[in-house]
Write a protein that holds these residues in place. Structure first.
Motif, PDB file in Angstrom:
ATOM      1  N   GLY A  77      17.364  47.930  -3.447  1.00 43.11           N
ATOM      2  CA  GLY A  77      17.021  47.297  -4.903  1.00 43.11           C
ATOM      3  C   GLY A  77      16.451  48.026  -5.977  1.00 43.11           C
ATOM      4  O   GLY A  77      15.705  49.101  -5.512  1.00 43.11           O
ATOM      5  N   LYS A  78      15.836  47.401  -7.397  1.00 42.32           N
ATOM      6  CA  LYS A  78      15.134  48.083  -7.969  1.00 42.32           C
ATOM      7  C   LYS A  78      14.158  49.103  -7.588  1.00 42.32           C
ATOM      8  O   LYS A  78      13.273  49.663  -7.877  1.00 42.32           O
ATOM      9  N   VAL A  79      12.964  47.870  -6.366  1.00 42.72           N
ATOM     10  CA  VAL A  79      11.911  48.210  -6.401  1.00 42.72           C
ATOM     11  C   VAL A  79      11.736  49.132  -5.205  1.00 42.72           C
ATOM     12  O   VAL A  79      10.986  50.135  -5.062  1.00 42.72           O
ATOM     13  N   THR A  80      12.428  49.173  -4.161  1.00 42.50           N
ATOM     14  CA  THR A  80      12.722  50.293  -3.136  1.00 42.50           C
ATOM     15  C   THR A  80      12.845  51.546  -3.681  1.00 42.50           C
ATOM     16  O   THR A  80      12.597  52.902  -3.629  1.00 42.50           O
ATOM     17  N   ALA A  81      14.105  51.602  -4.785  1.00 42.69           N
ATOM     18  CA  ALA A  81      14.352  52.450  -5.637  1.00 42.69           C
ATOM     19  C   ALA A  81      13.253  53.331  -6.851  1.00 42.69           C
ATOM     20  O   ALA A  81      12.761  54.434  -6.764  1.00 42.69           O
ATOM     21  N   ALA A  82      12.328  52.247  -7.347  1.00 40.69           N
ATOM     22  CA  ALA A  82      11.089  52.659  -7.929  1.00 40.69           C
ATOM     23  C   ALA A  82      10.128  53.805  -6.759  1.00 40.69           C
ATOM     24  O   ALA A  82       9.402  54.634  -7.258  1.00 40.69           O
ATOM     25  N   LYS A  83      10.043  53.251  -5.446  1.00 43.24           N
ATOM     26  CA  LYS A  83       9.349  53.505  -4.615  1.00 43.24           C
ATOM     27  C   LYS A  83       9.490  54.607  -4.438  1.00 43.24           C
ATOM     28  O   LYS A  83       8.769  55.991  -3.620  1.00 43.24           O
ATOM     29  N   MET A  84      11.356  54.978  -4.314  1.00 44.04           N
ATOM     30  CA  MET A  84      11.486  56.363  -3.378  1.00 44.04           C
ATOM     31  C   MET A  84      11.014  57.699  -4.623  1.00 44.04           C
ATOM     32  O   MET A  84      11.324  58.580  -4.315  1.00 44.04           O
ATOM     33  N   HIS A  85      11.277  57.354  -6.033  1.00 38.25           N
ATOM     34  CA  HIS A  85      11.364  58.138  -7.024  1.00 38.25           C
ATOM     35  C   HIS A  85       9.906  58.427  -6.895  1.00 38.25           C
ATOM     36  O   HIS A  85       9.621  59.694  -7.146  1.00 38.25           O
TER      37      HIS A  85
END
Length: 360
Positions: free
Chosen positions: A190-198
């Protein structure tokens, strides 16, 4: 990645803008126009948007007010779930002509395992094309599809050539495809996990693949194992033809906030009628009744009670709903009410499963 002799051939079929497309099908005046199913220019939430509306940035789960701001000439229509269910049933009948291994995810999408299929066709890609053609010829609706060796990759692939297209990820292409895939395109990220990965310097699959299982588990907990596997093409989840439905619900967003329990009971009575209809149509009963309350400040509360016997009729479960409503004092005025049934009387069966090697 899984060994070659265990390759499965999975198709993920996703109807294009399903609810909105059905409305445009039934009402020719809506064709070619931006349509939002659900919501209104004052309040409510959009359930689905036509592709004409999506060009303006309108999306499902968006407030009707915001949708109107983005697309001033948008047309709001009330959802007709009976009609969507009717069409969905016809689509599934087409699926079953090819395989019994069909796992519906919702009214508008499903997984199909065509490793061994009723047509004896060794090409999953050709089967997907034939199914999409059948849906259009029989129902005048468009569908997209993804084809690959497992459910995860097929799901990702079905979104690549939308609308009205399909994408096949062949076995030999899987690893390079996943390595080049942006992490925000990974189904389940999701958006939150994607942001954390980035923030961690993980932008594509190849970046994710450089992380060890230990690192991913430390960073993402139990999901770390999932990310470790999928970027390597490993996803062993089978297509479950008897996927168990865990709950059935009905809810309504009101044009004006409600402060009185008396008025709420009137609305809940109507919602209960709809829920009863859905329970009867699905030949389902349940033991756990949940009342959902969304307040005017958008905070949400649920209240549940489990009874000792299965219920289905409104006259049986409405007293429980009333009890839940008066269980405690309301925190604010209310904009949405919903009733759902859990702990259903569905029985789990062992699915038939086969793995064979064929050409894609």
């Amino acid at each position: 990645m899984q060994e070659e002799d265990t390759y499965r051939k999975i198709i993920h079929v996703d109807m294009d803008a399903f609810y909105a497309s059905v409305e445009q099908l039934d009402n020719p005046e809506l064709r070619g126009k931006p349509v939002a199913v659900g919501g209104s220019e004052v309040r409510g939430v959009v359930s689905a948007a036509s592709y004409e509306a999506r060009k303006f940035g309108v999306r499902s789960a968006m407030s009707g007010y915001l949708a109107k701001q983005k697309c001033p000439h948008i047309i709001f229509v009330k959802p007709r779930y009976d009609r969507y269910q009717e069409i969905s049933t016809k689509v599934r009948e087409i699926f079953y002509e090819y395989t019994d291994l069909v796992e519906p995810l919702s009214l508008d999408e499903a997984y199909l395992d065509v490793t061994k299929n009723k047509k004896g066709n060794p090409s999953a890609s050709l089967i997907a094309q034939e199914i999409r053609d059948r849906i259009y010829d029989d129902l005048e609706l468009r569908a997209s599809a993804g084809i690959s060796i497992n459910k995860f990759i097929a799901k990702v692939a079905s979104d690549i050539n939308k609308p009205n297209g399909q994408k096949t990820i062949n076995p030999e292409e899987v690893l390079s495809f996943l390595e080049d895939l942006p992490v925000n395109k990974f189904y389940g990220v999701g958006k939150v996990t994607a942001a954390k990965m980035h923030n961690l310097g993980i932008f594509k699959g190849e970046d994710l693949k450089k992380k060890s299982l230990e690192e991913l588990t430390t960073l993402f907990g139990k999901s770390g194992q999932f990310y470790f596997n999928i970027v390597r093409g490993m996803h062993k989840s089978k297509v479950k033809p008897d996927r168990i439905r865990k709950s059935i619900a009905a809810e309504r967003t009101f044009s004006e906030n409600i402060s009185s329990e008396i008025f709420m009971l009137e609305r809940l009575d109507k919602i209960a009628e709809e829920l009863e209809r859905r329970m009867i149509n699905s030949e389902t009963k349940g033991k756990t009744i949940t009342l959902k309350i969304k307040y005017s400040d958008f905070t949400q509360q649920t209240r549940s009670k489990t009874v000792h016997h299965f219920l289905q009729k409104k006259e049986e479960f409405m007293p429980v709903v009333k009890e839940l409503l008066y269980q405690e004092k309301l925190q604010n005025s209310v904009r949405l009410l919903g009733i759902s049934f859990g702990n259903l009387d569905t029985e789990k069966k062992e699915p038939f499963w086969v793995q064979l090697k064929f050409e894609f």
